[in-house]
Design an enzyme around this catalytic site. Structure first.
Site, PDB file in Angstrom:
ATOM      1  CB  SER A 218     -43.019  15.371  20.201  1.00 31.40           C
ATOM      2  OG  SER A 218     -42.143  16.452  19.434  1.00 31.40           O
ATOM      3  CG  ASP A 334     -44.802  23.072  16.773  1.00 34.98           C
ATOM      4  OD1 ASP A 334     -43.164  23.129  16.646  1.00 34.98           O
ATOM      5  OD2 ASP A 334     -45.425  22.166  16.713  1.00 34.98           O
ATOM      6  CG  HIS A 365     -42.734  20.784  19.528  1.00 35.62           C
ATOM      7  ND1 HIS A 365     -43.728  21.003  19.150  1.00 35.62           N
ATOM      8  CD2 HIS A 365     -41.705  19.945  20.002  1.00 35.62           C
ATOM      9  CE1 HIS A 365     -43.319  19.510  19.090  1.00 35.62           C
ATOM     10  NE2 HIS A 365     -42.852  19.377  19.505  1.00 35.62           N
TER      11      HIS A 365
END
Length: 614
Positions: A218, A334, A365
């Protein structure tokens, strides 16, 4: 006499041998070094005991000052390394992870209110304060158990304006690239590090080989790319996992204000507040210059248009200097950091001749490539072991029913055997219209009414709805493999100057059962602002009743739709989970003759025609 001489000689040899053994026991013999097998770094027993690891922290001085104190900002850095880097002078490569999250984040950060008309200003939101956490010398424990036993040194740093790093968080600004660049330069002996945040006593990375790899998930996966775009020498390889590669693509979509999945109303200034855990005395200056000036003036929640502010926070625009070998990882489902983020960077890296591979799984994710892939990548580019990873398949896709650790290899992504198939719409979209390769005469027009209160999943399951249009292929008699980036052109008119446009590609019948899989229902999605039909930078109010061609990409995908299902194109306006929520009632009309869906299908038109038998 000869026997006596021989006996003395043997005693002398035994004496010399015993001294050599004693010296070896005292650490003067063969050094402990990394071990490799089948092209991968192995766990070294002598590196495995965490009690023997050396942990310390320091500050690296950068070339920027972003917190207004007339001093160059220093980044807080921590190091975890095997004791042999001290006792035996062992030098090892680095796995480096940087993050704005390590020192804590704000709790209950309020997002923007999305309940207002398009083009209107929402009420100002509250700004919480992040509370700094953690104790020196440890910044994070992430990755150390994976990489230190395998013969790496793990380095962590806090991003500018977070934790004990000086400066201001800019969420994609230049200092977020230059900060890890400075740390890498220190690791390579080209920049000074200090034992304290404001002192003059220096510290060297004498244990570093000068070979650095970066990874993270991320935001922590964004920063390896940010560092790589500087072209810094010594950064040999990166493994970004679900990285945000463009803040425009994260918070906007084709001119539309569109939230990341699960965070309705979040915007870039919300993320700024969330991570701003740095020096409390510097926060008023940072808030004024970054959040309340640069971001407020640049992010534009009124039009959603692309502008210079967003252009400067798109790493695709900064890739020319990049050299680091790239292993990307992302999930096709995601809906937070959407799969286009990795694909666009991978495609450009290939175009630049950078060694590159991409790993896609079918989940949401996060989610790294299998350990074997990561190990081979860092073994090759950090340890310099010729394991042939650069000759491996370029693309690795986890198939729908397979374990994430067992991806299927492909020569490339998108699949080289995929080609575009244009599909046309046929009447009765409020119920269930048709979708196929034959364009029908006199397709006509169909109308739907915006209503944000209805979820997209409910639209898909409805037998008939005045609030969406749905077009279905015949039931598939064979599997259909979609691989690549679907595209859509919608010819539409609105009865108001502004409207949301949402498109879902679905697999029907919708599965609500107990054994539902993440790939069962939604194939892919996309959103756009019809006002930006001609330009992503300059939207224009819609003339009520006038038809416009709105063309945009849906999210990349690689999915096999099983026989027995129908592929459905669903067109509606406000998306309950992603867009602003204007008052229901806007009426949109779609001209079917000017509307097409283009799907990249393995086997092309022939494969699709065989599966649907129109």
């Amino acid at each position: 006499m000869k026997r006596n001489l021989t006996t003395h000689f043997l005693f002398l040899m035994l004496f010399i041998f015993s001294i050599a053994c004693a010296q070896k026991k005292e650490g003067q013999g063969e050094k402990i070094t990394p071990i490799f097998k089948d092209g991968e770094a192995q766990i070294v027993p002598e590196f495995k005991d965490s009690d023997d690891w050396i942990r310390h922290d320091l500050w690296v001085e950068t070339d920027f000052n972003t917190d207004g104190d007339d001093k160059m900002d220093r980044m807080h850095v921590s190091v975890t390394r095997p004791k042999q880097t001290d006792t035996e002078g062992l030098k090892l490569p680095i796995v480096y992870v940087s993050s704005p999250y390590f020192a804590g984040v704000a709790s209950d950060t309020p997002n923007w209110n999305v309940a207002h008309e398009l083009g209107e200003t929402a009420e100002e939101r509250l700004h919480p304060e992040a509370k700094r956490t953690g104790e020196r010398p440890i910044i994070s424990n992430s990755h150390i158990k994976t990489w230190v036993p395998r013969g790496y040194i793990v380095v962590h740093s806090s991003s500018p304006g977070t934790g004990l790093s000086q400066g201001a968080p800019t969420v994609g600004g230049p200092n977020e690239s230059l900060a890890p660049k400075a740390v890498i330069e220190w690791l390579c002996g080209r920049r000074k590090g200090y034992t304290s945040i404001d002192g003059d006593k220096t510290v060297d990375a004498f244990w570093s080989t000068g070979k650095v790899g970066m990874t993270g998930t991320s935001y922590n996966g964004t920063l390896p790319l940010a560092a790589a775009t500087t072209g810094v020498e010594g950064l040999e390889a990166i493994i970004p996992i679900a990285p945000n590669t463009s803040y425009y693509h994260y918070y906007r979509s084709n001119g539309l204000v569109r939230s990341p999945g699960g965070y309705l109303g979040e915007d870039i200034d919300v993320l700024y507040d969330f991570i701003h855990s740095g020096d409390e005395s510097k926060r008023p200056y940072n808030n004024k210059t970054v959040r309340d000036t640069e971001m407020k003036n640049g992010m534009d929640r009124i039009t959603g248009d692309y502008n210079d502010f967003w252009e400067g926070r798109d790493y695709l625009n900064q890739m020319k200097p990049m050299k680091a070998a790239l292993l990307m990882s992302h999930g096709f489902n995601d809906w937070n950091v959407m799969p286009e983020h990795s694909y666009r960077i991978y495609a450009q890296a290939k175009a630049q001749g950078i060694p590159s591979q991409i790993f896609y799984h079918q989940n949401g994710h996060g989610g790294p490539p299998p350990m074997t892939m990561r190990n081979r990548w860092f073994t090759r580019y950090l340890h310099g072991i010729e394991n042939g990873v650069e000759n491996d398949a370029r693309a690795w896709i986890v198939r729908e029913n397979d374990k994430r650790s067992e991806p299927t290899s492909y020569a490339e992504y998108p699949n080289p055997d995929a080609s575009d198939v244009v599909l046309y719409l046929g009447g009765d979209g409020p119920a269930k219209g048709t979708l196929g390769i034959v364009k029908k005469a006199k397709q006509g027009r169909e109308t739907f009414v915006d209503d944000y209160r209805i979820k997209g999943s409910d639209f898909a399951k409805a037998e008939i709805s005045k609030n969406r249009l749905l077009y279905l292929t015949p039931e598939l008699t064979e599997d259909v493999h979609i691989s690549g980036v679907p595209k859509i052109t919608v010819k539409l008119a609105s009865d108001k100057p502004a409207a949301n446009l949402s498109v879902w590609l679905v697999s029907l019948p919708w599965n609500d059962g107990a054994k539902i899989k993440i790939t069962d229902n939604i194939i892919t999605r996309g959103w756009a602002d019809p006002q930006n039909h001609s330009s992503i930078r300059e939207g224009e109010p819609l003339e009520p009743g006038t038809f416009y061609n709105v063309t945009f990409d849906l999210m990349p995908d690689d999915q096999i739709i099983p026989k027995g299902q129908q592929i459905g194109l669903m067109i509606f306006s406000s998306d309950n989970e992603f867009t602003l929520h204007p008052e229901p009632g806007t009426q949109l009309t779609v001209a079917l003759g000017g509307t097409t869906l283009t799907l990249p299908i393995v086997g092309g038109k022939n494969a699709f025609a065989k599966a649907v038998k129109e």
